[in-house]
Design a protein around this motif. Structure first.
Motif, PDB file in Angstrom:
ATOM      1  N   LEU A  43       0.819  -1.210   0.000  1.00 54.64           N
ATOM      2  CA  LEU A  43       0.000   0.000   0.000  1.00 54.64           C
ATOM      3  C   LEU A  43       0.856   1.265   0.000  1.00 54.64           C
ATOM      4  CD1 LEU A  43      -2.712  -1.039   2.626  1.00 54.64           C
ATOM      5  CD2 LEU A  43      -3.080  -0.730   0.167  1.00 54.64           C
ATOM      6  N   ALA A  44       1.858   1.296   0.878  1.00 58.07           N
ATOM      7  CA  ALA A  44       2.681   2.501   1.019  1.00 58.07           C
ATOM      8  C   ALA A  44       3.464   2.795  -0.254  1.00 58.07           C
ATOM      9  CB  ALA A  44       3.627   2.350   2.201  1.00 58.07           C
ATOM     10  N   THR A  45       4.075   1.768  -0.844  1.00 58.63           N
ATOM     11  CA  THR A  45       4.873   1.995  -2.050  1.00 58.63           C
ATOM     12  C   THR A  45       3.992   2.365  -3.239  1.00 58.63           C
ATOM     13  OG1 THR A  45       4.887  -0.410  -2.458  1.00 58.63           O
ATOM     14  CG2 THR A  45       6.799   0.528  -1.329  1.00 58.63           C
ATOM     15  N   ALA A  46       2.800   1.776  -3.327  1.00 61.17           N
ATOM     16  CA  ALA A  46       1.886   2.130  -4.414  1.00 61.17           C
ATOM     17  C   ALA A  46       1.358   3.552  -4.233  1.00 61.17           C
ATOM     18  CB  ALA A  46       0.731   1.137  -4.460  1.00 61.17           C
ATOM     19  N   TYR A  47       1.025   3.904  -3.003  1.00 58.89           N
ATOM     20  CA  TYR A  47       0.446   5.222  -2.736  1.00 58.89           C
ATOM     21  C   TYR A  47       1.461   6.332  -2.979  1.00 58.89           C
ATOM     22  CZ  TYR A  47      -2.062   8.910  -0.206  1.00 58.89           C
ATOM     23  OH  TYR A  47      -2.707  10.070   0.137  1.00 58.89           O
ATOM     24  N   ARG A  48       2.706   6.113  -2.567  1.00 57.37           N
ATOM     25  CA  ARG A  48       3.747   7.145  -2.688  1.00 57.37           C
ATOM     26  C   ARG A  48       4.598   6.990  -3.949  1.00 57.37           C
ATOM     27  NH1 ARG A  48       1.921  11.342  -0.025  1.00 57.37           N
ATOM     28  NH2 ARG A  48       1.993  11.167   2.250  1.00 57.37           N
ATOM     29  N   ARG A  49       4.360   5.916  -4.706  1.00 52.22           N
ATOM     30  CA  ARG A  49       5.124   5.676  -5.937  1.00 52.22           C
ATOM     31  C   ARG A  49       6.629   5.685  -5.652  1.00 52.22           C
ATOM     32  NH1 ARG A  49       2.098   3.015  -8.649  1.00 52.22           N
ATOM     33  NH2 ARG A  49       3.465   3.369 -10.467  1.00 52.22           N
ATOM     34  N   SER A  50       7.022   4.952  -4.641  1.00 50.87           N
ATOM     35  CA  SER A  50       8.429   4.874  -4.245  1.00 50.87           C
ATOM     36  C   SER A  50       8.690   3.493  -3.671  1.00 50.87           C
ATOM     37  CB  SER A  50       8.743   5.934  -3.179  1.00 50.87           C
ATOM     38  OG  SER A  50      10.008   5.704  -2.590  1.00 50.87           O
ATOM     39  N   ASN A  51       9.867   2.926  -3.967  1.00 49.26           N
ATOM     40  CA  ASN A  51      10.219   1.622  -3.414  1.00 49.26           C
ATOM     41  C   ASN A  51      11.190   1.742  -2.240  1.00 49.26           C
ATOM     42  OD1 ASN A  51      12.635   2.288  -4.687  1.00 49.26           O
ATOM     43  ND2 ASN A  51      13.038   0.189  -5.362  1.00 49.26           N
ATOM     44  N   ALA A  81       8.779   5.974   0.746  1.00 52.06           N
ATOM     45  CA  ALA A  81       7.338   5.755   0.824  1.00 52.06           C
ATOM     46  C   ALA A  81       6.840   5.830   2.254  1.00 52.06           C
ATOM     47  CB  ALA A  81       6.989   4.393   0.225  1.00 52.06           C
ATOM     48  N   ALA A  82       7.584   5.218   3.180  1.00 55.23           N
ATOM     49  CA  ALA A  82       7.075   5.113   4.550  1.00 55.23           C
ATOM     50  C   ALA A  82       8.193   4.786   5.519  1.00 55.23           C
ATOM     51  CB  ALA A  82       6.006   4.018   4.622  1.00 55.23           C
ATOM     52  N   LEU A  83       7.939   5.085   6.782  1.00 57.35           N
ATOM     53  CA  LEU A  83       8.711   4.563   7.910  1.00 57.35           C
ATOM     54  C   LEU A  83       7.862   3.498   8.576  1.00 57.35           C
ATOM     55  CD1 LEU A  83      10.977   4.627  10.164  1.00 57.35           C
ATOM     56  CD2 LEU A  83       9.473   6.244  11.354  1.00 57.35           C
ATOM     57  N   ASP A 121       5.750  13.982   7.950  1.00 52.73           N
ATOM     58  CA  ASP A 121       4.671  14.713   7.282  1.00 52.73           C
ATOM     59  C   ASP A 121       5.229  15.811   6.374  1.00 52.73           C
ATOM     60  OD1 ASP A 121       2.783  13.149   8.498  1.00 52.73           O
ATOM     61  OD2 ASP A 121       2.126  14.649   9.953  1.00 52.73           O
ATOM     62  N   ARG A 122       6.254  16.461   6.837  1.00 52.34           N
ATOM     63  CA  ARG A 122       6.847  17.542   6.050  1.00 52.34           C
ATOM     64  C   ARG A 122       7.458  17.014   4.753  1.00 52.34           C
ATOM     65  NH1 ARG A 122       9.483  19.443   9.914  1.00 52.34           N
ATOM     66  NH2 ARG A 122      11.625  18.878   9.410  1.00 52.34           N
ATOM     67  N   HIS A 123       7.947  15.776   4.790  1.00 54.96           N
ATOM     68  CA  HIS A 123       8.579  15.172   3.611  1.00 54.96           C
ATOM     69  C   HIS A 123       7.619  14.268   2.834  1.00 54.96           C
ATOM     70  CE1 HIS A 123      12.859  16.328   4.237  1.00 54.96           C
ATOM     71  NE2 HIS A 123      12.470  16.439   5.491  1.00 54.96           N
ATOM     72  N   GLY A 124       6.356  14.176   3.274  1.00 47.93           N
ATOM     73  CA  GLY A 124       5.392  13.350   2.566  1.00 47.93           C
ATOM     74  C   GLY A 124       5.642  11.866   2.711  1.00 47.93           C
ATOM     75  N   ASP A 173      -0.546   6.430   9.733  1.00 43.74           N
ATOM     76  CA  ASP A 173      -1.270   6.334   8.468  1.00 43.74           C
ATOM     77  C   ASP A 173      -1.740   4.904   8.221  1.00 43.74           C
ATOM     78  OD1 ASP A 173      -0.794   9.102   7.294  1.00 43.74           O
ATOM     79  OD2 ASP A 173       1.259   8.459   7.724  1.00 43.74           O
ATOM     80  N   ILE A 174      -0.908   3.941   8.624  1.00 49.26           N
ATOM     81  CA  ILE A 174      -1.211   2.522   8.457  1.00 49.26           C
ATOM     82  C   ILE A 174      -0.855   1.806   9.749  1.00 49.26           C
ATOM     83  CG2 ILE A 174      -0.723   0.430   7.126  1.00 49.26           C
ATOM     84  CD1 ILE A 174       0.184   2.192   4.813  1.00 49.26           C
TER      85      ILE A 174
END
Length: 427
Positions: free
Chosen positions: A118-126, A201-203, A230-233, A265-266
């Motif tokens: 979910l996180a990688t798809a949502y943020r488009r980052s691996n 994408a996420a921590l 949050d500041r870095h999305g 967020d998750i």
């Protein structure tokens, strides 16, 4: 038990670990006790790795399983499933996440794997941020974000993982700092890391690290991280596979010790909610959960029988205030263990919250981890009638204590006494 052990070795992979020099087969359980195939009875302070959360053979759960099995055992998510919807409604409310959606899996590994998807798809980052000393499961993706070498057998992964300071308070470069300065140093490290990489994408983080030895940062660290994220999305995934459902006593979820800036967020969960049934899951706000643009189902996640067990288990937990019991009895147990540790030079630290307690062992007079001593204590405790776990960092030198949340004061005293004898026998 030699015959079964030989059969096990003949058909199981070498890396499938077993406790004890002479492994035991558990055949019965009731309350906080289990029995092995030889008739030996043990006080269970590990609950099948924090999974028997309320009690062995809890009547409310066994009744719910039997009644559901008499109706229908399985259907898959291709059909409406009343127990699954009811459980999802309760978890969505309890999660604290606004406009929450819930997806059920069969394990914590699968839950964390789904959260990463979910996180990688949502943020488009691996790219994923993870904590040093962490553990998130045994799948290809989750071992690649596990910051504990002993439990991460490969670094061949499509994910790019960067590891952050902060999961271990009493070791590492910031150990000597005050809590306030520790948090500031970890936040500065995170800021510096994000300044040298493309947007992750996420921590993902365990509020209390489980396999890592029940280590945790000062309260508020993840709230401070959240401001930076949050500041870095960057999304925040809270891995509550071991810390959820009130086990820490003070909070229902581990993230609530860092709640200044709201829920993650998750959120991922598993283990104890099924009280032994295979249940895991992911909670996320609708925007994140619905970001996938392909069909998906789960064959076994959210099955009628596991959801019936979870509903009964959760109801029992809430109605009997087991979070409060974890706080009260766990607090007494921690203090009792700290008293024992004061007279045992092999114990470096007793730490934890509620009924999630770690006892770290070192070679006396040093800070050097002593996995041999931990193994010896594990054996001696079993001989005395107590089952505990172990974990911690790159060497399994931490005794892990996590009894069912219905533990009584008398059982806590009994277990502490057995552990005291085991520490002295092994030392």
């Amino acid at each position: 038990m030699t015959g079964l052990y030989d059969r096990h070795r003949a058909v199981s992979p070498e890396w499938l670990a077993l406790y004890y020099r002479h492994p035991i087969e558990l055949t019965h359980g009731e309350g906080r006790h289990v029995q092995d195939a030889d008739g030996n009875r043990y006080l269970d302070f590990f609950g099948g790795i924090l999974t028997t959360m309320t009690a062995h053979a809890l009547p409310e759960v066994t009744k719910a399983v039997a009644e559901q099995a008499g109706r229908i055992v399985h259907s898959s998510t291709l059909y409406l499933n009343r127990p699954m919807v009811e459980m999802a409604e309760r978890i969505a409310t309890l999660s604290g996440i606004p406009d929450a959606r819930v997806f059920f899996t069969t394990s914590g590994t699968e839950a964390n794997d789904t959260a990463l998807l979910l996180a990688t798809a949502y943020r488009r980052s691996n790219q994923i941020l993870a904590m040093r000393n962490s553990y998130h499961g045994r799948s290809f993706s989750t071992v690649s974000i596990t910051g504990n070498q002993a439990w991460s057998p490969t670094n061949l992964s499509p994910l790019q993982t960067l590891y952050v300071h902060g999961g271990v308070r009493s070791r590492g470069p910031y150990a000597e700092l005050s809590d306030e300065r520790f948090i500031k140093a970890c936040v500065a490290d995170l800021e510096d890391l994000l300044g040298h990489t493309r947007r992750p994408a996420a921590l993902i983080a365990e509020p209390i690290q489980g396999v890592g030895g029940f280590t945790s940062p000062p309260d508020g660290l993840f709230a401070a991280f959240r401001q930076v994220l949050d500041r870095h999305g960057v999304l925040w995934i809270s891995d509550e596979v071991q810390t959820g459902w009130g086990r820490t006593g003070e909070h229902f979820w581990g993230w609530q010790a860092h709640a200044e800036h709201g829920p993650p967020d998750i959120l991922t969960f598993a283990k104890g909610i099924g009280n032994g049934m295979s249940v895991g899951g992911v909670v996320a706000r609708a925007e994140v959960m619905n970001c996938l643009d392909a069909n998906s189902i789960s064959t076994f996640g959210g099955s009628p029988i596991t959801m019936a067990a979870s509903l009964a288990n959760l109801s029992y937990l809430l109605e009997h205030d087991l979070q409060g019991n974890a706080r009260r009895v766990g607090g007494l147990l921690i203090e009792r263990l700290r008293g024992i540790a004061a007279g045992c030079p092999a114990v470096r630290e007793v730490r934890g919250r509620g009924l999630m307690i770690g006892v770290e062992l070192v070679k006396p007079g040093t800070d050097e981890a002593d996995p041999e001593a931990a193994a010896a204590v594990l054996e001696a405790a079993r001989e005395g009638g107590l089952l505990i776990g172990k974990g911690g960092g790159h060497s399994t030198s931490v005794l892990r204590i996590a009894p069912p949340l219905t533990l009584t004061v008398a059982e806590a005293e009994e277990g502490a006494a057995i552990l005291a004898d085991a520490l002295h026998a092994a030392g």
